[in-house]
Design a protein around this motif. Structure first.
Motif, PDB file in Angstrom:
ATOM      1  N   VAL A 182       0.844  -1.201   0.000  1.00  0.00           N
ATOM      2  CA  VAL A 182       0.000   0.000   0.000  1.00  0.00           C
ATOM      3  C   VAL A 182       0.874   1.244   0.000  1.00  0.00           C
ATOM      4  O   VAL A 182       0.628   2.199  -0.749  1.00  0.00           O
ATOM      5  CB  VAL A 182      -0.948  -0.008   1.218  1.00  0.00           C
ATOM      6  N   SER A 183       1.924   1.224   0.793  1.00  0.00           N
ATOM      7  CA  SER A 183       2.828   2.366   0.875  1.00  0.00           C
ATOM      8  C   SER A 183       3.514   2.631  -0.469  1.00  0.00           C
ATOM      9  O   SER A 183       3.614   3.778  -0.906  1.00  0.00           O
ATOM     10  CB  SER A 183       3.874   2.106   1.954  1.00  0.00           C
ATOM     11  N   ARG A 184       3.966   1.568  -1.137  1.00  0.00           N
ATOM     12  CA  ARG A 184       4.633   1.745  -2.434  1.00  0.00           C
ATOM     13  C   ARG A 184       3.682   2.308  -3.487  1.00  0.00           C
ATOM     14  O   ARG A 184       4.067   3.160  -4.288  1.00  0.00           O
ATOM     15  CB  ARG A 184       5.203   0.416  -2.913  1.00  0.00           C
ATOM     16  N   ILE A 185       2.457   1.809  -3.500  1.00  0.00           N
ATOM     17  CA  ILE A 185       1.471   2.306  -4.472  1.00  0.00           C
ATOM     18  C   ILE A 185       1.209   3.787  -4.239  1.00  0.00           C
ATOM     19  O   ILE A 185       1.182   4.589  -5.176  1.00  0.00           O
ATOM     20  CB  ILE A 185       0.169   1.487  -4.398  1.00  0.00           C
ATOM     21  N   TRP A 186       1.042   4.163  -2.984  1.00  0.00           N
ATOM     22  CA  TRP A 186       0.767   5.570  -2.680  1.00  0.00           C
ATOM     23  C   TRP A 186       1.973   6.450  -3.036  1.00  0.00           C
ATOM     24  O   TRP A 186       1.809   7.526  -3.618  1.00  0.00           O
ATOM     25  CB  TRP A 186       0.398   5.751  -1.210  1.00  0.00           C
ATOM     26  N   ASN A 187       3.181   6.001  -2.702  1.00  0.00           N
ATOM     27  CA  ASN A 187       4.369   6.797  -3.015  1.00  0.00           C
ATOM     28  C   ASN A 187       4.546   6.974  -4.517  1.00  0.00           C
ATOM     29  O   ASN A 187       4.948   8.047  -4.980  1.00  0.00           O
ATOM     30  CB  ASN A 187       5.618   6.164  -2.407  1.00  0.00           C
ATOM     31  N   ARG A 188       4.261   5.917  -5.291  1.00  0.00           N
ATOM     32  CA  ARG A 188       4.315   6.045  -6.750  1.00  0.00           C
ATOM     33  C   ARG A 188       3.316   7.078  -7.242  1.00  0.00           C
ATOM     34  O   ARG A 188       3.585   7.850  -8.150  1.00  0.00           O
ATOM     35  CB  ARG A 188       4.020   4.701  -7.408  1.00  0.00           C
ATOM     36  N   TRP A 189       2.130   7.082  -6.633  1.00  0.00           N
ATOM     37  CA  TRP A 189       1.088   8.035  -7.030  1.00  0.00           C
ATOM     38  C   TRP A 189       1.521   9.467  -6.730  1.00  0.00           C
ATOM     39  O   TRP A 189       1.342  10.370  -7.537  1.00  0.00           O
ATOM     40  CB  TRP A 189      -0.218   7.705  -6.314  1.00  0.00           C
ATOM     41  N   VAL A 190       2.125   9.672  -5.567  1.00  0.00           N
ATOM     42  CA  VAL A 190       2.546  11.019  -5.166  1.00  0.00           C
ATOM     43  C   VAL A 190       3.698  11.509  -6.039  1.00  0.00           C
ATOM     44  O   VAL A 190       3.711  12.661  -6.472  1.00  0.00           O
ATOM     45  CB  VAL A 190       2.949  11.032  -3.667  1.00  0.00           C
TER      46      VAL A 190
END
Length: 94
Positions: free
Chosen positions: A45-53
């Motif tokens: 979840v953290s990686r997906i969000w960081n990629r989005w940001v």
């Protein structure tokens, strides 16, 4: 005795689940609650969000896969040579 960890088979995160992560995070939910809702690991979840940001999308960055050794023209040539001479070895084709 050591306890064996049961490990689930790896599954790719679908585009729908990636969208859910972004939407839940925009709503203010924590990583822990999002991971529990979609059934994924906290770091996923953290990686997906960081990629989005960072990039504005949830896909992998271009070039993050293993580079191809041959180009499409050379692959066609090798395939054609293998079909013409069925007895040829891989060393002879290269």
């Amino acid at each position: 005795m050591f306890r064996q960890r049961s490990r689930n088979a790896y599954q790719h995160v679908s585009d729908f689940d990636k969208g859910r992560v972004v939407a839940y995070r925009d709503c203010g939910l924590s990583y822990h609650s999002i991971a529990a809702r979609i059934g994924r690991d906290l770091m996923t979840v953290s990686r997906i969000w960081n990629r989005w940001v960072q990039d504005g999308n949830t896909e992998r960055r271009a070039g993050s896969q293993r580079p191809s050794i041959t180009n499409s023209r050379k692959e066609r040539y090798v395939t054609r040579m293998a079909l013409m001479d069925r007895a040829a070895t891989s060393e002879a084709l290269s």
